[in-house]
Design an enzyme around this catalytic site. Structure first.
Site, PDB file in Angstrom:
ATOM      1  N   GLU A 134       4.133  -8.057   2.532  1.00 33.76           N
ATOM      2  CA  GLU A 134       4.397  -9.028   3.598  1.00 33.76           C
ATOM      3  C   GLU A 134       3.971  -8.473   4.948  1.00 33.76           C
ATOM      4  O   GLU A 134       3.385  -9.162   5.776  1.00 33.76           O
ATOM      5  CB  GLU A 134       5.898  -9.367   3.650  1.00 33.76           C
ATOM      6  CG  GLU A 134       6.458 -10.000   2.393  1.00 33.76           C
ATOM      7  CD  GLU A 134       6.980  -8.984   1.388  1.00 33.76           C
ATOM      8  OE1 GLU A 134       6.353  -7.914   1.217  1.00 33.76           O
ATOM      9  OE2 GLU A 134       8.017  -9.255   0.768  1.00 33.76           O
TER      10      GLU A 134
ATOM     11  N   VAL B  90       0.879  -1.168   0.000  1.00 30.35           N
ATOM     12  CA  VAL B  90       0.000   0.000   0.000  1.00 30.35           C
ATOM     13  C   VAL B  90       0.913   1.214   0.000  1.00 30.35           C
ATOM     14  O   VAL B  90       1.536   1.542   1.018  1.00 30.35           O
ATOM     15  CB  VAL B  90      -0.930  -0.004   1.235  1.00 30.35           C
ATOM     16  CG1 VAL B  90      -1.861   1.211   1.208  1.00 30.35           C
ATOM     17  CG2 VAL B  90      -1.742  -1.300   1.297  1.00 30.35           C
TER      18      VAL B  90
END
Ligand code: THU
Length: 183
Positions: A100, A88
């Site tokens: 992750e 993001v």
């Protein structure tokens, strides 16, 4: 197809090297990781790899255009549900969070603390060299926070190759010197 298969995590062996300099000794430390065998479920690995690929489609990556997806299961989740995440990005650049960490943040927020397997898929770099589609250093440290030694938490890196599930590593091999605070 069903059942588990045994995977060998190969030994790593490096002796120390010491160089004397006029201002003191410089040491490259030794490293010794014994070989170990771990059971994996290829069906679950494929499911996680596919979920990571799917998640990458939702990446918010308008600045880099580099979409990443991650999918994981936690060892302390009896249902072994799949948590997914994407990168993001943020206009500040520095506010960006990787796929992750997004996935692990979801799992941790749901109350789980022990990572079993995390798969990562970099949509634009599927066939690139390993370094170009592997977790970044911050993510390695973040993964280490939730990694267990027994059984070893595993990271699966999508290679995009037909007939391949990708590369798999435990944390000892992915991040040799994690920072640790004694609690
Ligand atoms: N990225 C990840 O999501 N995971 C990584 O391990 C490496 C990098 C993202 C961050 C950024 O949005 C984009 O990929 C390019 O660095």
């Amino acid at each position: 197809m069903s059942g588990t298969v045994e995977v060998t995590l190969p030994a790593v062996a490096r002796t120390a090297a010491v160089t004397e300099t006029p201002l003191g000794r410089l040491t490259v430390p030794s490293r010794a990781i014994p070989e170990r065998r771990v059971s994996v479920d290829p069906e679950e690995l494929a499911r996680l790899r596919d979920a990571a690929r799917g998640a990458a489609a939702n990446a918010h990556a308008p600045y880099s255009g580099f979409a990443v997806g991650a999918a994981l299961v936690m060892a302390d989740d009896p249902e072994r549900r799949v948590f997914v995440g994407t990168n993001v990005e943020n206009a500040s650049y520095g506010g960006t969070i990787c796929a992750e960490r997004t996935a692990l943040t979801q799992a941790s927020s749901a109350g789980f603390r022990r990572l079993s397997v995390l798969a990562v898929s970099c949509a634009r770099a599927l066939h690139a060299r390993l370094a170009d589609r592997s977790p970044c250093g911050i993510c390695r440290q973040f993964i280490a926070e939730f990694a267990t030694d027994e059984p070893p938490s595993l990271v699966l890196i999508d290679s995009g190759e037909d007939g391949s599930l990708g590369e798999i590593l435990d944390l000892e091999r992915l991040l040799p010197y994690p920072f640790r605070l004694d609690r």
